[in-house]
Motif scaffolding. Structure first.
Motif, PDB file in Angstrom:
ATOM      1  N   PRO A 288       8.120   9.317  -1.538  1.00  9.82           N
ATOM      2  CA  PRO A 288       6.775   8.825  -1.254  1.00  9.82           C
ATOM      3  C   PRO A 288       5.746   9.915  -1.540  1.00  9.82           C
ATOM      4  CG  PRO A 288       7.888   9.429   0.779  1.00  9.82           C
ATOM      5  CD  PRO A 288       8.875   9.661  -0.328  1.00  9.82           C
ATOM      6  N   VAL A 289       4.490   9.540  -1.646  1.00  8.36           N
ATOM      7  CA  VAL A 289       3.420  10.540  -1.645  1.00  8.36           C
ATOM      8  C   VAL A 289       3.304  10.968  -0.184  1.00  8.36           C
ATOM      9  CG1 VAL A 289       0.961  10.930  -2.053  1.00  8.36           C
ATOM     10  CG2 VAL A 289       2.277   9.489  -3.629  1.00  8.36           C
ATOM     11  N   TRP A 290       3.704  12.202   0.103  1.00  9.91           N
ATOM     12  CA  TRP A 290       3.963  12.600   1.491  1.00  9.91           C
ATOM     13  C   TRP A 290       2.789  12.407   2.431  1.00  9.91           C
ATOM     14  CZ3 TRP A 290       8.728  12.384   2.578  1.00  9.91           C
ATOM     15  CH2 TRP A 290       9.716  12.846   1.689  1.00  9.91           C
ATOM     16  N   ASP A 291       1.593  12.809   1.976  1.00  8.33           N
ATOM     17  CA  ASP A 291       0.444  12.711   2.883  1.00  8.33           C
ATOM     18  C   ASP A 291       0.156  11.258   3.259  1.00  8.33           C
ATOM     19  OD1 ASP A 291       0.181  15.427   2.893  1.00  8.33           O
ATOM     20  OD2 ASP A 291      -1.323  15.485   1.289  1.00  8.33           O
ATOM     21  N   VAL A 292       0.228  10.372   2.252  1.00  4.73           N
ATOM     22  CA  VAL A 292      -0.011   8.946   2.506  1.00  4.73           C
ATOM     23  C   VAL A 292       1.067   8.409   3.438  1.00  4.73           C
ATOM     24  CG1 VAL A 292      -0.152   6.659   1.429  1.00  4.73           C
ATOM     25  CG2 VAL A 292      -1.077   8.667   0.242  1.00  4.73           C
ATOM     26  N   ASN A 293       2.313   8.799   3.147  1.00  3.82           N
ATOM     27  CA  ASN A 293       3.471   8.358   3.924  1.00  3.82           C
ATOM     28  C   ASN A 293       3.310   8.710   5.400  1.00  3.82           C
ATOM     29  OD1 ASN A 293       6.442   7.524   3.899  1.00  3.82           O
ATOM     30  ND2 ASN A 293       6.571   9.595   4.762  1.00  3.82           N
ATOM     31  N   ARG A 294       2.880   9.942   5.651  1.00  5.36           N
ATOM     32  CA  ARG A 294       2.753  10.392   7.042  1.00  5.36           C
ATOM     33  C   ARG A 294       1.615   9.643   7.749  1.00  5.36           C
ATOM     34  NH1 ARG A 294       2.567  16.580   9.183  1.00  5.36           N
ATOM     35  NH2 ARG A 294       4.793  16.382   8.873  1.00  5.36           N
ATOM     36  N   LYS A 295       0.526   9.467   7.023  1.00  7.49           N
ATOM     37  CA  LYS A 295      -0.625   8.767   7.605  1.00  7.49           C
ATOM     38  C   LYS A 295      -0.236   7.340   8.005  1.00  7.49           C
ATOM     39  CE  LYS A 295      -4.828   7.910   5.742  1.00  7.49           C
ATOM     40  NZ  LYS A 295      -5.712   8.035   4.566  1.00  7.49           N
ATOM     41  N   LEU A 296       0.461   6.663   7.092  1.00 12.39           N
ATOM     42  CA  LEU A 296       0.878   5.283   7.369  1.00 12.39           C
ATOM     43  C   LEU A 296       1.847   5.237   8.556  1.00 12.39           C
ATOM     44  CD1 LEU A 296       1.463   3.979   3.704  1.00 12.39           C
ATOM     45  CD2 LEU A 296      -0.426   3.338   5.229  1.00 12.39           C
ATOM     46  N   ALA A 297       2.757   6.214   8.614  1.00 10.85           N
ATOM     47  CA  ALA A 297       3.747   6.250   9.690  1.00 10.85           C
ATOM     48  C   ALA A 297       3.069   6.494  11.045  1.00 10.85           C
ATOM     49  CB  ALA A 297       4.788   7.326   9.412  1.00 10.85           C
ATOM     50  N   GLU A 298       2.148   7.440  11.064  1.00 13.29           N
ATOM     51  CA  GLU A 298       1.448   7.750  12.327  1.00 13.29           C
ATOM     52  C   GLU A 298       0.684   6.528  12.827  1.00 13.29           C
ATOM     53  OE1 GLU A 298       1.795  10.305  14.134  1.00 13.29           O
ATOM     54  OE2 GLU A 298       2.435  12.004  12.906  1.00 13.29           O
ATOM     55  N   ALA A 299       0.051   5.821  11.890  1.00 14.63           N
ATOM     56  CA  ALA A 299      -0.712   4.631  12.269  1.00 14.63           C
ATOM     57  C   ALA A 299       0.228   3.578  12.862  1.00 14.63           C
ATOM     58  CB  ALA A 299      -1.444   4.071  11.058  1.00 14.63           C
TER      59      ALA A 299
ATOM     60  N   GLY B 227       0.773  -1.237   0.000  1.00 15.64           N
ATOM     61  CA  GLY B 227       0.000   0.000   0.000  1.00 15.64           C
ATOM     62  C   GLY B 227       0.807   1.290   0.000  1.00 15.64           C
ATOM     63  N   MET B 228       2.153   1.185   0.019  1.00 19.09           N
ATOM     64  CA  MET B 228       2.968   2.407  -0.060  1.00 19.09           C
ATOM     65  C   MET B 228       2.721   3.079  -1.415  1.00 19.09           C
ATOM     66  SD  MET B 228       5.203   2.794   2.677  1.00 19.09           S
ATOM     67  CE  MET B 228       6.525   3.756   1.985  1.00 19.09           C
ATOM     68  N   GLU B 229       2.696   4.405  -1.399  1.00 23.01           N
ATOM     69  CA  GLU B 229       2.496   5.129  -2.661  1.00 23.01           C
ATOM     70  C   GLU B 229       3.700   6.003  -2.962  1.00 23.01           C
ATOM     71  OE1 GLU B 229      -1.300   7.078  -3.406  1.00 23.01           O
ATOM     72  OE2 GLU B 229      -2.244   5.650  -2.017  1.00 23.01           O
ATOM     73  N   TYR B 230       4.135   5.956  -4.199  1.00 25.45           N
ATOM     74  CA  TYR B 230       5.352   6.657  -4.585  1.00 25.45           C
ATOM     75  C   TYR B 230       5.131   7.624  -5.733  1.00 25.45           C
ATOM     76  CZ  TYR B 230       7.495   2.918  -1.878  1.00 25.45           C
ATOM     77  OH  TYR B 230       7.837   2.058  -0.877  1.00 25.45           O
ATOM     78  N   ARG B 231       5.963   8.675  -5.715  1.00 25.45           N
ATOM     79  CA  ARG B 231       6.081   9.554  -6.876  1.00 25.45           C
ATOM     80  C   ARG B 231       7.239   9.023  -7.713  1.00 25.45           C
ATOM     81  NH1 ARG B 231       7.977  14.252  -4.723  1.00 25.45           N
ATOM     82  NH2 ARG B 231       8.263  13.127  -2.766  1.00 25.45           N
ATOM     83  N   VAL B 232       7.059   8.970  -9.015  1.00 21.02           N
ATOM     84  CA  VAL B 232       8.028   8.314  -9.893  1.00 21.02           C
ATOM     85  C   VAL B 232       8.710   9.338 -10.794  1.00 21.02           C
ATOM     86  CG1 VAL B 232       8.309   6.577 -11.716  1.00 21.02           C
ATOM     87  CG2 VAL B 232       6.641   6.217  -9.876  1.00 21.02           C
ATOM     88  N   HIS B 233      10.019   9.171 -10.958  1.00 22.94           N
ATOM     89  CA  HIS B 233      10.751   9.981 -11.937  1.00 22.94           C
ATOM     90  C   HIS B 233      11.388   9.040 -12.953  1.00 22.94           C
ATOM     91  CE1 HIS B 233      13.313  13.076 -13.663  1.00 22.94           C
ATOM     92  NE2 HIS B 233      14.342  12.262 -13.503  1.00 22.94           N
ATOM     93  N   TRP B 234      11.333   9.431 -14.205  1.00 22.55           N
ATOM     94  CA  TRP B 234      11.934   8.619 -15.263  1.00 22.55           C
ATOM     95  C   TRP B 234      13.287   9.209 -15.638  1.00 22.55           C
ATOM     96  CZ3 TRP B 234       9.757   4.046 -17.013  1.00 22.55           C
ATOM     97  CH2 TRP B 234       8.477   3.758 -16.499  1.00 22.55           C
ATOM     98  N   VAL B 235      14.366   8.519 -15.230  1.00 23.61           N
ATOM     99  CA  VAL B 235      15.721   8.975 -15.562  1.00 23.61           C
ATOM    100  C   VAL B 235      15.914   8.926 -17.074  1.00 23.61           C
ATOM    101  CG1 VAL B 235      18.190   8.512 -15.257  1.00 23.61           C
ATOM    102  CG2 VAL B 235      16.604   8.185 -13.339  1.00 23.61           C
ATOM    103  N   ASN B 236      15.458   7.848 -17.677  1.00 24.29           N
ATOM    104  CA  ASN B 236      15.326   7.743 -19.128  1.00 24.29           C
ATOM    105  C   ASN B 236      14.120   6.836 -19.379  1.00 24.29           C
ATOM    106  OD1 ASN B 236      16.222   4.952 -19.351  1.00 24.29           O
ATOM    107  ND2 ASN B 236      18.296   5.699 -18.972  1.00 24.29           N
ATOM    108  N   PRO B 237      13.686   6.710 -20.621  1.00 24.54           N
ATOM    109  CA  PRO B 237      12.417   6.008 -20.851  1.00 24.54           C
ATOM    110  C   PRO B 237      12.352   4.571 -20.315  1.00 24.54           C
ATOM    111  CG  PRO B 237      13.031   7.248 -22.792  1.00 24.54           C
ATOM    112  CD  PRO B 237      14.195   7.352 -21.856  1.00 24.54           C
ATOM    113  N   SER B 238      13.515   3.964 -20.045  1.00 26.35           N
ATOM    114  CA  SER B 238      13.442   2.598 -19.508  1.00 26.35           C
ATOM    115  C   SER B 238      13.936   2.525 -18.063  1.00 26.35           C
ATOM    116  CB  SER B 238      14.248   1.642 -20.388  1.00 26.35           C
ATOM    117  OG  SER B 238      15.601   2.032 -20.375  1.00 26.35           O
ATOM    118  N   LEU B 239      14.179   3.689 -17.468  1.00 32.65           N
ATOM    119  CA  LEU B 239      14.744   3.689 -16.116  1.00 32.65           C
ATOM    120  C   LEU B 239      13.937   4.573 -15.159  1.00 32.65           C
ATOM    121  CD1 LEU B 239      16.927   2.880 -14.104  1.00 32.65           C
ATOM    122  CD2 LEU B 239      18.494   4.462 -15.196  1.00 32.65           C
ATOM    123  N   PRO B 240      12.929   3.974 -14.531  1.00 33.24           N
ATOM    124  CA  PRO B 240      12.164   4.740 -13.543  1.00 33.24           C
ATOM    125  C   PRO B 240      12.840   4.664 -12.181  1.00 33.24           C
ATOM    126  CG  PRO B 240      11.201   2.553 -13.804  1.00 33.24           C
ATOM    127  CD  PRO B 240      12.437   2.599 -14.686  1.00 33.24           C
TER     128      PRO B 240
END
Lengths: 646, 165, 86
Positions: free
Chosen positions: C67-78, C49-62
């Protein structure tokens, strides 16, 4: 032959200069670079010598492969007794200095004494002279180098210098070359300053004959191909080292607010992608640059986009500056990181130590352990960008009570501050930790606790532990070049097998430091990058020296043991919080509060941690107090040190 | 059509690997003073420019050579030094407008790029393709394309700015 | 001896283990491989259930940008609550 590069002994007190060849038997025992420097340090300093006195010996070197047809042999190594820790001081930097010194005829410099007035050493095609540097003293890192070029009338001169921080005897001043290549950690620039040695400049056009040039060239192509095709290096080549901080922060492995958090949340503005955007906006699409002979090009160029330093050109910021001036101080603003990075590069000061000490002071300030009287009015709260920038300058120029206190390093500052300030200081052996938080990663925690130059990630960090490598891959890596039948775990939160991994990486990184190659070209951040077996070939093609991978492993063990012997001679004892192989209590007491779900709540289990140290000592051939067993010294031919072969 | 060395200095990372492999492949020796290609740097600004022989049509080195040791090799598209004829007078070094003809003080010989007989090692090792080896008539097309991309990007930026107004 | 052999080294032999187009979930007890949709800027771990923001270094290298910060914090607090950490 690279093997005919010499060693020079320079006495700054008397002006006496001697040069000698380096015998093949010494090469085969210690190779060169850091390993041979460790041998020289052990042999050329007396127990208990004053790190800032003329009796301390400053060693500057290239590796045995420096400037040969091997990949990325850019590294310059600097060693001395550390004025920060009182133990082993050691720094390693990229750039172009060591290769130039090799073309000028030298691989190793042994510098003793203290000059009456500021001087610099000039090494040119076999000749060495000591020149007046009074007009250069006081100049920043880059300006010192340009002034030396003017003085010598040669734009190709490469210099390693100390900046204002070294002159002011800041205990964690760097030796630097180029715009930002930093021989950081443990205060080697401070040793230069104490000797009135502003710089070592060099220019060389002497041949280095390659033993088997055709094979060396082809093998280099193969080696480079292995390196640049790795995902980690493709990422570095675009985003630079900030990607490391970004990735680590993402799962919750970076210290934030000194040690209160293990993740800098909402750090979008200092994420590598954002830094890269700024570099592109200010320097164009091709803003990555490389050290000598390296195709990874992990170093970015940028100009500060706005504010009082707008338009200033610099290189980086490395992941270390993101951590030091972004995460630890909880100032995740690109501008603060870029300005902080620029200032430490100008001053020649260790960004890691600087940021760590500022964030420690911030925690003390918020706790009321230090007051605004001691900060001379600086509002040293976490998140205060101006305070971070102000403190960098105060430390370099020892301005104000706190600036002066912090410039002496963490432990002396804790003594001055008093109360329970020491409890909050995140350090090992007197050196502040990198910005990383190792509470969820026992292997990495073991690394920083036992690293020979104090808390440090570049001596033995099993960084690939984070990749969840399958058993068969782990077995292949860690069962070479010497067999290992013990357990290994793919889980980086585990304790089992980590001591062997730390031991293996300790030897791997010593190997690469002896050769003079960059760590991004070995099994540091990439599991598929070259090591002992590959080096055996590179060494043979370039120098003609035939050594098996096992023999190179033995050299690395020997050199690591010499570093251990030095530290023991200077007072290292196992559990000593100031000088030992032990972590701050917070690692064991305070659980992680942020990061990936199953990082949250983790801390280091002290009992298991102590067992890991026992096991590591066993692998290294040390007794339970961390002292080498006689048979270990014998097997490494170190029973008669100091042996004064050079 | 012979190929030509195409240098796009903006891509150069300044690592000088080209200098190393040039010297090693020609002489078996590591020494940048032996390299036929040189990276000229302005480090204070972060500017690195690889310089090599342009293989000129009206080559001043060729014209000035008193013993006719330098000639054009049309097949390879290069200006070539015949070392059996060369007397080492360095007249060519003096007239080269690019400083691409140099003199090796160890072997006492002039040296210049010979395009490695068609497989330039600097190109082979340069991962970022700051030095490339392309059909001679393509050089200007590549340059035009790069320039056009910049014009196009500037155009897009300008219209984006206009749209904001 | 090893230097004379032209065979591949251990490091070189491991090259075939490189995977492209995927990354591992950052959650230590999960570490599942996630294959983000080409060019897409977020990815969710189907396992934990972790949610991430993704960056593509090149078209075949993500890569995981963060993390998606709000989700990350919610999961951590829980998690902190679950573990009883103050």
């Amino acid at each position: 032959m690279p093997l005919n590069r010499k060693i020079a002994y320079i006495d700054l007190t008397t002006g006496d200069i001697q040069t000698k060849p380096i015998p093949l038997e010494v090469r085969k025992k210690f190779l060169g670079g850091r390993g041979l420097d460790a041998y020289l340090l052990y042999n050329h300093t007396k127990k208990g010598c004053d790190p800032l006195g003329p009796e301390n010996t400053l060693l500057i070197s290239g590796g045995i492969l420096t400037a040969t047809c091997a990949s990325a042999t850019a590294r310059t190594h600097i060693m001395a007794k550390s004025p920060l820790t009182g133990l082993l001081g050691s720094a390693n930097m990229g750039g172009f200095f060591a290769p130039e010194m090799a073309w000028a005829g030298f691989h190793h410099l042994v510098i003793k004494g203290k000059a009456k007035n500021p001087v610099y050493i000039y090494i040119h095609n076999g000749e060495i002279e000591i020149r007046d540097a009074r007009d250069i003293w006081g100049k920043t890192v880059p300006d010192s180098q340009w002034a030396i070029r003017e003085d010598l009338g040669d734009q190709e001169v490469k210099s390693c210098v100390c900046g204002p921080a070294g002159e002011n005897l800041v205990r964690f001043a760097n030796v630097m070359t180029g715009i930002k290549n930093s021989g950081g950690r443990s205060g080697m620039g401070c040793v230069m300053g104490s000797k009135n040695l502003k710089a070592v400049a060099t220019r060389g056009t002497m041949d280095i004959k390659i033993a088997r040039p055709a094979e060396a060239l082809e093998y280099n192509k193969r080696f480079i191909d292995q390196i640049v095709s790795a995902k980690v290096n493709q990422t570095q080549g675009v985003l630079g080292t900030p990607f490391i901080w970004g990735a680590t922060n993402s799962w919750g492995g970076v210290r934030t607010r000194n040690f209160q958090y293990n993740q800098c949340e909402y750090a979008d503005d200092i994420e590598p992608e954002r830094i890269d955007e700024i570099c592109e906006e200010t320097m164009g699409p091709h803003h990555m640059t490389g050290c000598y002979g390296c195709q990874v090009h992990c170093r970015a160029q940028y100009k500060i986009p706005e504010g009082p330093y707008a338009g200033k050109y610099d290189e980086g910021p490395e992941y270390t500056s993101q951590g030091a001036f972004g995460g630890e101080t909880d100032t995740p603003r690109a501008l603060t990181v870029l300005v902080g990075n620029h200032l430490v590069n100008q001053f020649g000061m260790d960004n890691l130590e600087t940021g760590s000490l500022i964030s420690w002071a911030m925690e003390l300030y918020e706790l009321g352990i230090i007051t605004s009287k001691q900060t001379d009015g600086v509002d040293l709260r976490f998140g205060n960008d101006e305070a971070v920038v102000e403190m960098i300058e105060r430390i370099c120029y020892r301005k104000g009570w706190l600036g002066d206190a912090l410039a002496d390093g963490g432990i002396p500052a804790a003594e001055k501050i008093g109360k329970n300030s020491f409890d909050y200081l995140i350090q090992v052996k007197g050196m502040s930790n990198l910005h990383s938080d190792e509470r969820a990663t026992p292997g990495l925690a073991l690394n920083i606790a036992t690293a020979s130059r104090g808390s440090d990630h570049l001596r033995s960090r099993p960084a690939i532990d984070l990749y969840h490598l399958p058993q068969e891959v782990l077995k292949k890596i860690y069962g070479n070049p010497v067999p290992y039948d013990g357990p290994l775990s793919s889980e980086h939160t585990e304790y089992v097998g980590k001591p062997w991994q730390v031991f293996w990486h300790e030897n791997c990184y010593m190997g690469v430091d002896c050769l003079g190659i960059c760590k991004y070209h070995t099994t540091f951040l990439g599991a598929t990058l070259p090591n002992f077996e590959d080096w055996s070939k590179v060494l043979y093609y370039n120098t003609g020296i035939e050594m098996t991978p096992e023999e190179i492993w033995e050299v690395a063990r020997r050199c690591n043991m010499i570093e251990r012997l030095f530290n023991l001679r200077e007072g290292l004892t196992r559990d000593d919080l100031n000088k030992g192989d032990m972590l701050n209590h917070r690692y064991f007491d305070e659980p992680c509060r942020r990061g990936a779900i199953d990082v949250v709540g983790r801390k280091i289990d002290k009992e298991k941690f102590i067992k890991m140290i026992d096991e590591l000592y066993e692998h290294k051939g040390l007794d339970e107090d961390g002292i080498p067993k006689p048979e270990t010294l014998q097997s490494l031919s170190l029973e008669n040190e100091p042996s004064h072969l050079l | 059509m012979a190929k030509a060395l195409y240098i796009d200095y903006q891509k150069c990372t300044g690592c000088r690997l080209c200098e190393l492999v040039c010297a090693v492949s020609h002489d078996g020796i590591s020494n940048p003073a032996r390299s036929r290609i040189r990276v000229i740097k302005w480090e204070a600004e972060g500017l690195y420019i690889p310089m090599s022989c342009q293989q000129c049509q009206e080559a001043p080195c060729m014209n000035v050579c008193p013993v006719k040791a330098i000639s054009r090799d049309e097949e390879m598209g290069r200006v070539y030094v015949d070392y059996d004829v060369c007397i080492g007078c360095r007249a060519c070094v003096g007239v080269c407008p690019f400083g691409a003809m140099s003199f090796n003080t160890i072997d006492k010989k002039v040296l210049k790029c010979d395009l490695c007989d068609g497989d330039p090692q600097c190109v082979r090792f340069c991962e970022v393709k700051a030095v490339d080896f392309v059909e001679a008539d393509e050089v200007c097309i590549l340059k035009s394309r790069n320039a056009a991309e910049r014009v196009s990007a500037a155009g897009k930026e300008a219209s984006a700015l206009e749209a904001q107004l | 001896m090893a230097t004379e052999s032209e065979g591949v080294s251990t490091a070189e032999s491991l090259r075939k283990t490189r995977t492209y187009g995927k990354f591992r979930c950052h959650n230590p007890t999960c570490m599942e491989r996630i294959q983000p949709e080409k060019g897409k800027k977020t990815a969710k771990c189907a396992t934990c259930g972790m949610e991430y923001r993704v960056h593509w270094v090149n078209p075949s290298l993500p890569r995981i940008r963060g993390p998606v910060w709000d989700v990350n914090r919610k999961l951590a607090e829980a998690k902190l609550k679950e573990k009883g950490v103050k």
